[in-house]
Design an enzyme around this catalytic site. Structure first.
Site, short mmCIF file in Angstrom:
data_model
loop_
_atom_site.label_atom_id
_atom_site.label_comp_id
_atom_site.label_asym_id
_atom_site.label_seq_id
_atom_site.Cartn_x
_atom_site.Cartn_y
_atom_site.Cartn_z
N SER A 22 0.76 -1.27 0.14
CA SER A 22 0.05 0.05 0.06
C SER A 22 0.85 1.26 0.08
CB SER A 22 -0.84 0.07 1.33
OG SER A 22 -1.64 1.19 1.41
N ASP A 78 4.26 -3.81 9.68
CA ASP A 78 5.14 -3.94 10.94
C ASP A 78 5.77 -5.03 11.63
OD1 ASP A 78 4.99 -0.83 11.03
OD2 ASP A 78 2.82 -1.31 11.18
N MET A 79 4.95 -6.13 11.51
CA MET A 79 5.30 -7.10 12.32
C MET A 79 6.53 -8.00 11.66
SD MET A 79 3.82 -7.60 15.19
CE MET A 79 3.79 -6.06 15.31
N HIS A 103 5.88 4.53 9.86
CA HIS A 103 5.19 4.28 11.22
C HIS A 103 6.15 3.92 12.31
CE1 HIS A 103 2.16 3.48 14.28
NE2 HIS A 103 2.15 1.91 14.01
N GLU A 190 -6.48 4.71 14.56
CA GLU A 190 -7.18 3.69 13.78
C GLU A 190 -7.87 2.72 14.69
OE1 GLU A 190 -3.51 2.66 12.12
OE2 GLU A 190 -2.97 1.05 13.56
N GLU A 222 -28.12 3.72 4.38
CA GLU A 222 -28.03 4.71 5.50
C GLU A 222 -27.14 4.86 6.30
OE1 GLU A 222 -29.69 7.72 6.43
OE2 GLU A 222 -31.12 6.62 5.45
N SER A 247 -29.45 19.07 7.05
CA SER A 247 -30.85 20.02 7.29
C SER A 247 -30.74 20.36 9.08
CB SER A 247 -32.15 18.92 7.09
OG SER A 247 -32.23 17.85 8.00
P1 NAD Z 1 1.35 -3.70 2.91
O1 NAD Z 1 0.88 -4.87 3.75
O2 NAD Z 1 0.39 -3.21 2.10
O3 NAD Z 1 2.52 -4.20 2.19
C1 NAD Z 1 3.70 -4.77 2.59
C2 NAD Z 1 4.61 -5.24 1.54
O4 NAD Z 1 5.72 -5.62 2.22
C3 NAD Z 1 4.26 -6.32 0.69
O5 NAD Z 1 3.45 -5.81 -0.30
C4 NAD Z 1 5.30 -6.95 0.27
O6 NAD Z 1 5.97 -6.34 -0.82
C5 NAD Z 1 6.26 -6.75 1.66
N1 NAD Z 1 6.29 -8.13 2.32
C6 NAD Z 1 5.15 -8.56 2.95
N2 NAD Z 1 5.55 -9.72 3.67
C7 NAD Z 1 6.87 -9.50 3.70
C8 NAD Z 1 7.80 -10.49 4.19
N3 NAD Z 1 7.56 -11.47 5.21
N4 NAD Z 1 9.24 -10.27 4.07
C9 NAD Z 1 9.34 -9.06 3.40
N5 NAD Z 1 8.49 -8.35 2.63
C10 NAD Z 1 7.30 -8.77 2.84
O7 NAD Z 1 1.98 -2.67 4.09
P2 NAD Z 1 1.58 -1.18 4.10
O8 NAD Z 1 0.12 -1.13 4.78
O9 NAD Z 1 2.01 -0.42 3.11
O10 NAD Z 1 2.41 -0.75 5.54
C11 NAD Z 1 3.88 -0.59 5.33
C12 NAD Z 1 4.29 0.60 6.63
O11 NAD Z 1 3.48 1.69 6.36
C13 NAD Z 1 3.98 -0.02 7.97
O12 NAD Z 1 4.84 0.47 8.70
C14 NAD Z 1 2.60 0.75 8.04
O13 NAD Z 1 2.36 0.80 9.43
C15 NAD Z 1 2.91 2.01 7.59
N6 NAD Z 1 1.86 2.97 7.08
C16 NAD Z 1 0.65 2.14 6.42
C17 NAD Z 1 -0.42 2.97 5.95
C18 NAD Z 1 -1.41 2.44 5.05
O14 NAD Z 1 -2.27 3.38 4.41
N7 NAD Z 1 -1.49 1.07 4.81
C19 NAD Z 1 -0.37 4.39 6.15
C20 NAD Z 1 0.54 5.00 7.12
C21 NAD Z 1 1.59 4.16 7.37
MG MG Z 2 -2.60 5.96 10.26
MG MG Z 3 -1.52 2.84 11.26
#
Ligand code: NAD
Ligand code: MG
Ligand code: MG
Ligand code: MG
Ligand code: MG
Length: 327
Positions: A22, A78-79, A103, A190, A222, A247
């Site tokens: 994302s 993150d994980m 993040h 969130e 709704e 309204s």
């Molecule tokens: P996501 O889940 O959309 O994408 C993660 C990508 O990481 C995957 O597409 C893949 O390319 C890769 N990946 C997945 N598993 C993996 C693994 N085991 N080893 C190596 N690569 C792997 O993640 P995201 O939602 O874009 O989040 C990424 C960071 O951005 C996080 O720290 C999140 O908290 C932060 N963040 C996300 C959003 C959001 O809109 N989603 C907003 C603000 C901040």
């Molecule tokens: Mg956020």
């Molecule tokens: Mg967040």
């Protein structure tokens, strides 16, 4: 003023983005279209590496990408970041390079303890990943928070601001924060309001109407579909604009019923949620859940996806073909 922030500090830097989801994809494409040198580090042959290649982006192995980088952006879930940090990033990163997060979770909760010879910075767009791209494409940007945790180069803040500018964030607004504030407020937002609060409010409202005998289609429009129109007004002009466009009857109902639904007891429970974020309980529980293979997460997700509002919603959305056209 944020309008004067440019990508200058990254002019001669190689940026490696790890993760192409994302946020990752939007960051890579925006940084590239801002004229910066960006590569993506992905496992070869993985599902997202095909997507990146189709976008015309340079794909390297995560190790190679990190080795050549002056700035490494960690945009995997993150994980998975702690393992990625210890196995791929820490052994390969150049001394003096910058490590960037979107993040602050792993730095703030100390699940990553970064090397002392690198900068550690944060650029967190305040919007979902796809919007970071679509806003950029139409010449706008998503507001970004930025922060510095560790500054070994003496340039950490400039690098964070330049990266945010490359994302298009400087066209909107850049706000300085720190890792603690970003992490705790993002999690609270969130959980209490954006995802957790809003989805429960919608589902409980839907259940209330359907249990009283009203048709699911009517209830869907709704409590879910129309929420977007209200949120758009809030987004553009706050509570004031929302009240100005509904309204008088809706306003009177808002004043008498809103505080009965979300009351002082709800706020006390919001405080409890915030306390568990601040004292590390949430981070510990989430890490344990992830390590256990997501048993509760999977069950809760399934229950949400099987909720009656999702059944009627899927049918209705099929008829509203314009909903999935690009914004
Ligand atoms: P996501 O889940 O959309 O994408 C993660 C990508 O990481 C995957 O597409 C893949 O390319 C890769 N990946 C997945 N598993 C993996 C693994 N085991 N080893 C190596 N690569 C792997 O993640 P995201 O939602 O874009 O989040 C990424 C960071 O951005 C996080 O720290 C999140 O908290 C932060 N963040 C996300 C959003 C959001 O809109 N989603 C907003 C603000 C901040
Ligand atoms: Mg956020
Ligand atoms: Mg967040
Ligand atoms: Mg929910
Ligand atoms: Mg109100």
């Amino acid at each position: 003023m944020s309008a004067t922030v440019t990508t200058e500090a990254l002019k001669n830097a190689r940026i490696a983005v790890l993760g192409y989801g994302s946020q990752g994809r939007s960051h890579v494409l925006n940084l590239r279209d801002s004229g910066l040198d960006v590569v993506v580090g992905l496992r070869p042959g993985g599902p997202t590496s095909l997507k990146a290649e189709a976008d015309g982006v340079t794909v390297l192995s995560p190790e190679e990408a990190v080795k050549g980088a002056d700035l490494v952006a960690v945009l995997t879930p993150d994980m998975v970041q702690p393992k990625l940090y210890s196995e791929v990033i820490a052994p390969n990163m150049k001394a003096g390079a910058a490590l960037l997060f979107a993040h602050g979770f792993n730095i703030h909760f100390k699940t990553i303890e970064p090397r002392k010879d690198i900068d550690v910075i944060l650029v967190a767009p305040k919007g979902p990943g796809h919007l970071v791209r679509t806003e950029f494409e139409i010449g706008r940007g998503v507001p970004c928070l930025y922060a510095v945790y560790q500054d070994t180069s003496g340039k950490a803040k400039d690098l964070a601001k330049a990266y945010a500018a490359g994302l298009g964030g400087a066209r909107a607004l850049l706000i300085e924060t720190d890792f603690k504030e970003e992490t705790e407020t993002d999690l609270f937002g969130e959980q209490a309001v954006l995802c957790g609060g809003a989805s429960e409010l919608v589902m409980k409202g839907f259940e209330t109407l359907v249990e009283a005998g009203y048709r699911p289609e009517i209830a869907y429009y709704e409590v879910l579909h129309e929420l977007k129109l209200i949120v758009d007004l809030l987004y553009q002009g706050g509570i004031t604009k929302m009240l100005a466009y509904v309204s008088e009857t809706a306003q009177y109902g808002d004043y008498v019923s809103g505080p009965r639904i979300i009351d002082a007891a709800t706020k006390e429970r919001m405080k409890a949620v915030l306390t568990e974020i601040q004292d590390g309980t949430f981070a510990r529980n989430w890490t344990a859940e992830y390590k256990a293979g997501l048993p509760n997460y999977t069950r809760w997700k399934k229950a949400d996806m099987e909720h009656p509002i999702e059944k009627v919603g899927a049918e209705l959305r099929k008829k509203m073909v314009w909903l999935n056209e690009p914004a």
